[in-house]
Design a protein around this motif. Sequence first.
Motif, mmCIF file in Angstrom:
data_model
loop_
_atom_site.group_PDB
_atom_site.id
_atom_site.type_symbol
_atom_site.label_atom_id
_atom_site.label_comp_id
_atom_site.label_asym_id
_atom_site.label_seq_id
_atom_site.Cartn_x
_atom_site.Cartn_y
_atom_site.Cartn_z
ATOM 1 N N GLY A 34 0.823 -1.210 0.000
ATOM 2 C CA GLY A 34 0.000 0.000 0.000
ATOM 3 C C GLY A 34 0.852 1.252 0.000
ATOM 4 O O GLY A 34 0.545 2.224 -0.696
ATOM 5 N N TRP A 35 1.952 1.240 0.762
ATOM 6 C CA TRP A 35 2.837 2.408 0.812
ATOM 7 C C TRP A 35 3.517 2.647 -0.524
ATOM 8 O O TRP A 35 3.733 3.791 -0.926
ATOM 9 C CB TRP A 35 3.869 2.220 1.913
ATOM 10 C CG TRP A 35 4.806 3.378 2.052
ATOM 11 C CD1 TRP A 35 6.114 3.443 1.697
ATOM 12 C CD2 TRP A 35 4.483 4.673 2.581
ATOM 13 N NE1 TRP A 35 6.644 4.677 1.973
ATOM 14 C CE2 TRP A 35 5.661 5.460 2.517
ATOM 15 C CE3 TRP A 35 3.322 5.242 3.104
ATOM 16 C CZ2 TRP A 35 5.699 6.785 2.957
ATOM 17 C CZ3 TRP A 35 3.358 6.560 3.533
ATOM 18 C CH2 TRP A 35 4.533 7.316 3.452
ATOM 19 N N ARG A 36 3.862 1.561 -1.222
ATOM 20 C CA ARG A 36 4.515 1.717 -2.531
ATOM 21 C C ARG A 36 3.575 2.313 -3.574
ATOM 22 O O ARG A 36 4.033 2.845 -4.590
ATOM 23 C CB ARG A 36 5.034 0.358 -3.011
ATOM 24 C CG ARG A 36 6.299 -0.107 -2.287
ATOM 25 C CD ARG A 36 6.981 -1.214 -3.046
ATOM 26 N NE ARG A 36 6.167 -2.431 -3.075
ATOM 27 C CZ ARG A 36 6.262 -3.418 -2.197
ATOM 28 N NH1 ARG A 36 7.131 -3.317 -1.185
ATOM 29 N NH2 ARG A 36 5.515 -4.495 -2.304
ATOM 30 N N GLN A 37 2.283 2.236 -3.341
ATOM 31 C CA GLN A 37 1.312 2.789 -4.282
ATOM 32 C C GLN A 37 0.942 4.225 -3.919
ATOM 33 O O GLN A 37 -0.199 4.656 -4.105
ATOM 34 C CB GLN A 37 0.071 1.893 -4.334
ATOM 35 C CG GLN A 37 0.367 0.497 -4.863
ATOM 36 C CD GLN A 37 -0.884 -0.359 -4.996
ATOM 37 O OE1 GLN A 37 -2.000 0.139 -5.082
ATOM 38 N NE2 GLN A 37 -0.695 -1.666 -5.025
ATOM 39 N N PRO A 127 -4.056 -3.860 -2.038
ATOM 40 C CA PRO A 127 -3.923 -4.092 -0.595
ATOM 41 C C PRO A 127 -4.920 -3.245 0.189
ATOM 42 O O PRO A 127 -5.269 -2.134 -0.224
ATOM 43 C CB PRO A 127 -2.475 -3.668 -0.297
ATOM 44 C CG PRO A 127 -2.119 -2.740 -1.409
ATOM 45 C CD PRO A 127 -2.847 -3.232 -2.614
ATOM 46 N N LEU A 128 -5.368 -3.769 1.320
ATOM 47 C CA LEU A 128 -6.328 -3.032 2.147
ATOM 48 C C LEU A 128 -5.736 -1.728 2.663
ATOM 49 O O LEU A 128 -6.445 -0.737 2.829
ATOM 50 C CB LEU A 128 -6.770 -3.897 3.330
ATOM 51 C CG LEU A 128 -7.674 -5.090 3.035
ATOM 52 C CD1 LEU A 128 -8.006 -5.821 4.329
ATOM 53 C CD2 LEU A 128 -8.955 -4.655 2.340
ATOM 54 N N SER A 129 -4.440 -1.736 2.907
ATOM 55 C CA SER A 129 -3.812 -0.541 3.460
ATOM 56 C C SER A 129 -3.890 0.649 2.511
ATOM 57 O O SER A 129 -3.778 1.793 2.951
ATOM 58 C CB SER A 129 -2.352 -0.826 3.811
ATOM 59 O OG SER A 129 -1.616 -1.220 2.668
ATOM 60 N N LEU A 130 -4.083 0.400 1.224
ATOM 61 C CA LEU A 130 -4.211 1.506 0.274
ATOM 62 C C LEU A 130 -5.356 2.424 0.674
ATOM 63 O O LEU A 130 -5.255 3.651 0.599
ATOM 64 C CB LEU A 130 -4.431 0.965 -1.137
ATOM 65 C CG LEU A 130 -4.551 2.005 -2.262
ATOM 66 C CD1 LEU A 130 -3.898 1.478 -3.540
ATOM 67 C CD2 LEU A 130 -6.015 2.356 -2.565
ATOM 68 N N HIS A 131 -6.472 1.838 1.131
ATOM 69 C CA HIS A 131 -7.633 2.634 1.526
ATOM 70 C C HIS A 131 -7.359 3.380 2.827
ATOM 71 O O HIS A 131 -7.877 4.481 3.031
ATOM 72 C CB HIS A 131 -8.849 1.724 1.673
ATOM 73 C CG HIS A 131 -9.099 0.863 0.470
ATOM 74 N ND1 HIS A 131 -9.493 1.386 -0.746
ATOM 75 C CD2 HIS A 131 -8.981 -0.480 0.286
ATOM 76 C CE1 HIS A 131 -9.629 0.387 -1.629
ATOM 77 N NE2 HIS A 131 -9.316 -0.737 -1.021
ATOM 78 N N ILE A 132 -6.525 2.799 3.697
ATOM 79 C CA ILE A 132 -6.149 3.472 4.935
ATOM 80 C C ILE A 132 -5.267 4.677 4.635
ATOM 81 O O ILE A 132 -5.486 5.783 5.157
ATOM 82 C CB ILE A 132 -5.424 2.500 5.881
ATOM 83 C CG1 ILE A 132 -6.307 1.289 6.204
ATOM 84 C CG2 ILE A 132 -4.983 3.218 7.150
ATOM 85 C CD1 ILE A 132 -7.582 1.635 6.936
ATOM 86 N N TYR A 133 -4.270 4.472 3.782
ATOM 87 C CA TYR A 133 -3.383 5.575 3.417
ATOM 88 C C TYR A 133 -4.161 6.697 2.720
ATOM 89 O O TYR A 133 -3.898 7.884 2.951
ATOM 90 C CB TYR A 133 -2.266 5.081 2.496
ATOM 91 C CG TYR A 133 -1.302 4.121 3.147
ATOM 92 C CD1 TYR A 133 -0.738 4.404 4.386
ATOM 93 C CD2 TYR A 133 -0.924 2.932 2.522
ATOM 94 C CE1 TYR A 133 0.161 3.528 4.984
ATOM 95 C CE2 TYR A 133 -0.022 2.053 3.109
ATOM 96 C CZ TYR A 133 0.509 2.355 4.337
ATOM 97 O OH TYR A 133 1.392 1.491 4.927
ATOM 98 N N ARG A 134 -5.077 6.310 1.890
ATOM 99 C CA ARG A 134 -5.895 7.301 1.188
ATOM 100 C C ARG A 134 -6.695 8.136 2.183
ATOM 101 O O ARG A 134 -6.791 9.361 2.045
ATOM 102 C CB ARG A 134 -6.829 6.588 0.206
ATOM 103 C CG ARG A 134 -7.824 7.495 -0.496
ATOM 104 C CD ARG A 134 -8.751 6.643 -1.359
ATOM 105 N NE ARG A 134 -9.777 7.442 -2.025
ATOM 106 C CZ ARG A 134 -10.737 6.913 -2.810
ATOM 107 N NH1 ARG A 134 -10.772 5.597 -3.014
ATOM 108 N NH2 ARG A 134 -11.632 7.693 -3.383
ATOM 109 N N LEU A 135 -7.260 7.488 3.193
ATOM 110 C CA LEU A 135 -8.043 8.188 4.211
ATOM 111 C C LEU A 135 -7.177 9.161 5.004
ATOM 112 O O LEU A 135 -7.541 10.339 5.178
ATOM 113 C CB LEU A 135 -8.686 7.164 5.149
ATOM 114 C CG LEU A 135 -9.252 7.693 6.474
ATOM 115 C CD1 LEU A 135 -10.383 8.675 6.222
ATOM 116 C CD2 LEU A 135 -9.726 6.552 7.355
#
Length: 288
Positions: A34-37, A127-135
């Motif tokens: 997620g961080w790499r995206q 990855p689920l974390s992508l939505h967390i980082y976006r938030l």
Amino acid sequence: MAVTVTDEPGDVVDPSEVSSPRSWRRAFADLAQGWRQRPLWGYLGWQDIKQRYRRSVLGPLWISISMGVIALGLGILYSALFQISLATFLPHVAVGLLIWNFVSGCILEGSEVFIANEGLIKFLPAPLSLHIYRLVWRQTLFFLHNLVVWVVLMIVFPHPLGLSTLLAIPAFVLLAINGAWVAILAGILATRFRDIPPIIASVTQLVFYLTPIVWSVDILSDNPAARERAQLVELNPVFHFVEIVRQPLLGQEIVGRYWLVTGVITIVGWAAALICLRNYRSRVAYWV
């Protein structure tokens, strides 16, 4: 000959881990991927704000205007009620609201982060974390917009700012790191139990009144009868996060124990979030 298989795009997983979706490696890989995206969720977070103020003349400037109006109204009202100088109390309220908006945004939107992205989770391999980082990135952009109100107040009501003001930067980074684990925990729990979001909303509203946003701890401390009760406010974890950001922004004395408490909360919170992510990450797509 040893065989390896891929769990996610670009991730190589040992065959012994394939049979079990509960894996520390997969949990950490989700966060790393997620961080790499960053270009993707960075763009999506900015588009979220632009879409909200689409066809508006002032655009995202309304974020700062609305926050400034609320801070001005509450500052004038409570400074009169508490008989405190407006020059002192208005910046206190405005900076408190500035930080609170970020905190409440991570909590409230975090409880629905996976539910709101149901389509993306089901049909796109991300990855689920992508939505967390976006938030968290979206809330950071809101914070930066609202920071204009603080700049204006420091011009109108000058405070003794110095090099300690720079501590607001690592303090906010720490706040954002905690916003991420809060969103992970709240998001996974709310996806499984749909009664969680309204409960979180009610508790968040209560925490707002228990946190010295529109009132000050000094008011209680100056009252001998309520001095002992003033110490109870430190049982509120949000209080410590508000203070580590607000103190440097207002040029106040930096209290070290607030940083110590927030550091401990960060470690414990991320430990709980990682356990939750490890155990239930693979089930979120079915729960939504």
